[in-house]
Design a protein around this motif. Structure first.
Motif, PDB file in Angstrom:
ATOM      1  N   GLY A 272       0.554  -1.210  -0.291  1.00 29.38           N
ATOM      2  CA  GLY A 272      -0.096   0.091  -0.288  1.00 29.38           C
ATOM      3  C   GLY A 272       0.728   1.226   0.152  1.00 29.38           C
ATOM      4  N   GLU A 273       1.826   1.293   0.312  1.00 31.59           N
ATOM      5  CA  GLU A 273       3.121   2.092   0.430  1.00 31.59           C
ATOM      6  C   GLU A 273       3.050   2.129  -1.881  1.00 31.59           C
ATOM      7  N   GLU A 274       3.374   3.548  -1.904  1.00 29.57           N
ATOM      8  CA  GLU A 274       3.463   4.086  -3.185  1.00 29.57           C
ATOM      9  C   GLU A 274       4.848   2.931  -3.696  1.00 29.57           C
ATOM     10  N   MET A 275       6.163   3.375  -3.143  1.00 29.67           N
ATOM     11  CA  MET A 275       7.040   2.574  -4.156  1.00 29.67           C
ATOM     12  C   MET A 275       7.103   0.827  -4.447  1.00 29.67           C
ATOM     13  N   ALA A 276       6.548   0.571  -2.697  1.00 34.23           N
ATOM     14  CA  ALA A 276       6.537  -0.968  -3.129  1.00 34.23           C
ATOM     15  C   ALA A 276       5.836  -1.237  -3.715  1.00 34.23           C
ATOM     16  N   MET A 277       4.338  -0.532  -4.054  1.00 32.10           N
ATOM     17  CA  MET A 277       3.136  -0.933  -4.518  1.00 32.10           C
ATOM     18  C   MET A 277       3.531  -1.189  -6.580  1.00 32.10           C
ATOM     19  N   LEU A 278       4.574   0.080  -7.209  1.00 34.18           N
ATOM     20  CA  LEU A 278       5.222  -0.375  -8.051  1.00 34.18           C
ATOM     21  C   LEU A 278       6.364  -1.611  -7.917  1.00 34.18           C
ATOM     22  N   VAL A 288       9.820  -1.644  -0.832  1.00 33.23           N
ATOM     23  CA  VAL A 288      10.176   0.185  -0.566  1.00 33.23           C
ATOM     24  C   VAL A 288      11.856   0.265  -1.351  1.00 33.23           C
ATOM     25  N   ARG A 289      11.127   1.664  -2.525  1.00 32.77           N
ATOM     26  CA  ARG A 289      11.899   2.374  -3.045  1.00 32.77           C
ATOM     27  C   ARG A 289      12.551   3.339  -1.837  1.00 32.77           C
ATOM     28  N   ALA A 290      13.865   3.779  -2.855  1.00 34.55           N
ATOM     29  CA  ALA A 290      14.300   5.001  -2.153  1.00 34.55           C
ATOM     30  C   ALA A 290      13.544   6.238  -3.321  1.00 34.55           C
ATOM     31  N   LYS A 291      13.544   7.016  -2.196  1.00 33.38           N
ATOM     32  CA  LYS A 291      13.182   8.563  -3.434  1.00 33.38           C
ATOM     33  C   LYS A 291      14.305   9.581  -3.002  1.00 33.38           C
ATOM     34  N   PRO A 292      14.689  10.321  -4.091  1.00 36.79           N
ATOM     35  CA  PRO A 292      14.143  10.698  -5.137  1.00 36.79           C
ATOM     36  C   PRO A 292      15.168   9.005  -5.641  1.00 36.79           C
ATOM     37  N   PRO A 293      14.504   8.705  -7.213  1.00 38.92           N
ATOM     38  CA  PRO A 293      13.881   9.744  -8.149  1.00 38.92           C
ATOM     39  C   PRO A 293      12.317   9.611  -7.468  1.00 38.92           C
ATOM     40  N   LEU A 294      11.296  10.257  -7.422  1.00 36.10           N
ATOM     41  CA  LEU A 294       9.614  10.712  -7.273  1.00 36.10           C
ATOM     42  C   LEU A 294       9.111   9.447  -8.366  1.00 36.10           C
ATOM     43  N   PRO A 295       7.997   9.596  -7.816  1.00 37.66           N
ATOM     44  CA  PRO A 295       7.400   8.089  -9.005  1.00 37.66           C
ATOM     45  C   PRO A 295       6.705   9.270 -10.383  1.00 37.66           C
ATOM     46  N   ALA A 296       6.984  10.123 -10.240  1.00 34.63           N
ATOM     47  CA  ALA A 296       6.133  11.557 -10.602  1.00 34.63           C
ATOM     48  C   ALA A 296       7.424  11.908 -11.766  1.00 34.63           C
ATOM     49  N   HIS A 297       8.279  11.725 -11.437  1.00 34.42           N
ATOM     50  CA  HIS A 297       9.336  11.763 -12.549  1.00 34.42           C
ATOM     51  C   HIS A 297      10.002  10.584 -12.861  1.00 34.42           C
TER      52      HIS A 297
END
Lengths: 524, 159
Positions: A272-278, A288-297
């Motif tokens: 449910g966490e956006e980076m893990a969902m991707l 989980v992925r580290a940000k950045p990069p943001l999903p928007a990029h």
């Protein structure tokens, strides 16, 4: 004239016998030679009344509930099809105060229509937002969402328009994506599920508008596997929408493409966490992925991606139809529009309450919810899911908006409200927060993966009275470390409910008997 | 791919390859493929891991890693009945822990185990989204809300 009888298909209604009631109505109507059709609508969200049977009458829809299969014969004999009086009669459904006092923007059709009827959808205002978006420049659509003040309803409350404008402005070699996060894993939340089961075309419309606005041609809807009915309803609705030309290579014959598909999770809360969902959408472990990069990029498959919650995307058609100013006019401070609150747990009248931000938690728990189901005093209310704070009964006058909750070291999150009566052992609830984190941590960050296990051990020692004062210090230190040292909300917010127990319910640790720490001691 | 109701097909590589086929051109299809394999066989056989890896041009380690990460995927055939009690907060507030204890005692197992005859598995869940009608349980995928001790007993006896 054929009578229309409504029996919800919502999975909560089904969990207390709606299918059996619908079956019995059809069977006995056949025996009695009654001219009626049964429509399986979504739920009105007054879940304590389920199964809630409605019949269309000249006065409006009359409700009966909760109905058991054994009541059906008597109801039909009493004149159910004419909306006749009966001990189970609730009168006109839309005049029931619980519903009448709400301001339903996002949930306006849920429970009213047949969720999979495109005719119903259009008759009740569906597609108007999409048609409006198609007549506008993409940047103008993004601007409208930006000006509305709509913030992400998944929990973090990030302005949706800011995400959208970033994706719009980010170039891509081929595609951009819209990903809808329907991994609604927080206990006490079920609005995403009810919306997907009760008005699936609205979510499709919202996602399509998002796609058109940012230049994305593909969308993914990530639904948790614990929601099989939502998966089935959304898959069918998407199929129908493709056949109708609402989705596909030329959305409503505009020449602009948007494809949509459902992906099903596999039992991981952290997805449910956006980076893990991707990661999960890409077919990998939900780490989980580290940000950045943001999903928007660089989001799904490294492409610019809008990631929004179900209720965020479902709010968009209303905003386009009625304008940003109308949405902005609702709410308080920087919390604009409505929030779909969910009343859950030990509560007399559990269900969905959509209201503008700004009321109080007490109003929701007491006026709408009617206090506890057990009839005992309310002791604690957890808002915002397993990572949200427990608030004591004395703090229920808090205003429902993002900032007021943040100021109280709490969060509104996805709007879930779980009520506990005075039999609750809050030390156990603090322990459970750590136990849940240990169970669901993706394992990437050590403070979360190991810290949660240590958290359970330390709390066990405090409960057992082993060097309670020293272990309490250790627990606080561990909480600080988890907050500072975790990439995502799993490890970063697990301390929130734990700290709230230390702040408000320290007595439940029964400290002081060994003389080490006094009850209600220095734990702020 | 026809199979009789309730019958688990015998493992075959060709059957796995056929299950991969409709997903081959999807983006990031591994989890979709694993769902399809599990829906067909009831679990993801170790031998299927190698076949899927081969078909999707992934390493066996990658496929194995995904199978073991997600709690939904099983590496062994399931019991004939699976009972999943929700233990999340909303259900806790309505006495879920007492129901878990009751189920453990009645079935003579701990959470995560199956009965000695292998017929019933007791499992836990964290939220079915039925939190206004807590506590909740699923029995072979069917959701029941407003569960109480008597209803749970009746459900377990019917297994």
């Amino acid at each position: 004239m054929t009578a229309t009888v409504y029996v919800p298909r919502d999975s909560s209604a089904r969990s207390v016998g709606a299918d059996e009631v619908a079956g019995e109505i059809a069977r006995l109507a056949g025996e009695r030679d009654l001219d009626l059709t049964v429509v399986r609508n979504g739920s009105r969200g007054m879940l304590w009344l389920e199964p809630l049977v409605e019949v269309a009458s000249s006065r409006g829809r009359v409700g009966y509930g909760p109905v058991t299969p054994g009541d059906v014969d008597e109801l039909l004999a009493a004149g159910l099809t004419e909306g006749a009086d009966h001990r189970l009669s609730l009168g006109l459904v839309e005049e029931i105060p619980y519903l009448a006092r709400q301001e339903r923007l996002t949930f306006s059709r849920v429970g009213v229509t047949d969720p999979l009827s495109t005719e119903d959808y259009e008759e009740h205002g569906g597609l108007a937002g999409l048609r409006k978006a198609l007549a506008m420049e993409p940047a103008a659509v993004v601007d409208e969402v930006l000006k509305s003040g709509l913030r992400g309803r998944g929990g973090a409350g990030f302005p949706a328009g800011v995400k959208w404008s970033t994706v719009l402005a980010t170039p891509t070699p081929d595609v951009k994506f819209v990903c809808c996060n329907a991994d609604e894993g927080d206990s006490g939340t079920f609005a995403d599920r009810m919306l997907m089961e009760g008005d699936p075309f609205l979510l499709i419309e919202g996602m399509t508008i998002a796609g058109l606005a940012v230049g994305a041609t593909e969308g993914f809807l990530y639904i948790r596997s614990e929601y099989p009915d939502a998966v089935a309803t959304m898959r069918t609705a998407i199929e129908i929408a493709h056949i109708r030309g609402w989705l596909g290579p030329s959305v409503l014959e505009s020449g602009r493409a948007f494809q949509l598909s459902v992906r099903v999770g596999a039992g991981s809360y952290v997805c449910g966490e956006e980076m893990a969902m991707l990661e999960s959408l890409e077919g990998r472990r939900g780490v989980v992925r580290a940000k950045p990069p943001l999903p928007a990029h660089a989001g799904l498959f490294g492409r610019p991606t809008v990631v929004n919650n179900v209720l965020t995307l479902a709010a968009v058609p209303w905003i386009l139809i009625n304008g940003a100013a109308a949405y902005q006019a609702l709410g308080t401070g920087r919390s604009r529009g409505t929030q779909v609150f969910q009343l859950a747990g030990n509560i007399a009248r559990g269900g969905v309450v959509e209201l503008p931000f700004g009321g109080s938690l007490a109003e929701l728990v007491n006026d709408f919810g009617g206090g506890t189901r057990t009839g005992r005093p309310v002791r604690a209310v957890q808002v915002g899911g397993p990572l949200g704070s427990y608030l004591p009964a004395s703090a229920l006058d808090i205003e429902m908006n993002y900032e007021a909750f943040a100021a109280a070291s709490a969060m509104i999150g996805h709007g879930g409200i779980v009520v506990f009566d005075d039999t609750v052992d809050m030390a156990r609830q603090a322990r459970f927060a750590m136990e849940f984190c240990a169970e669901e941590s993706c394992g990437k960050c050590t403070p979360c993966r190991v810290g949660a296990v240590r958290g359970v051990e330390v709390i066990d020692k405090i409960i057992a009275g082993e060097e309670a004062a020293a272990n309490l210090e250790l627990l606080k230190d561990l909480c600080d470390l988890m907050v500072d040292g975790s990439l995502c909300a799993m490890g970063g917010l697990t301390p929130m409910p734990v700290r709230s127990v230390l702040s408000h319910f320290i007595d439940d640790f029964h400290l002081g008997e060994d003389g080490q720490v006094r009850p209600g001691g220095q734990t702020g | 791919m026809a199979k009789l109701e309730g019958e688990t097909p015998v493992f075959s590589e060709d059957r796995v390859r056929a299950l991969v086929e409709p997903h081959r051109h999807e983006r990031g299809p591994l989890i979709e493929v694993l769902h399809a394999v599990q829906a067909d066989f009831g679990y993801v056989d170790k031998r299927a891991v190698a076949v899927i890896a081969d078909e999707l041009n992934l390493s066996r380690a990658e496929v194995h890693g995904v199978v073991t990460y997600y709690r939904d995927f099983r590496s062994e055939p399931p019991a004939s009945s699976v009972v999943r009690l929700c233990r999340a907060e909303a259900c806790q507030s309505m006495g879920a822990e007492a129901l878990v204890a009751q189920a453990c005692e009645k079935l003579g197992v701990r959470v995560g185990e199956r009965t000695p005859d292998g017929r019933v598995e007791l499992d836990q869940a964290f939220c079915f989204g039925n939190c206004a009608l807590a506590p909740s349980v699923t029995v072979d995928g069917r959701l029941y809300g407003r569960l109480d001790a008597g209803h749970l007993d009746a459900l377990l006896e019917a297994l």
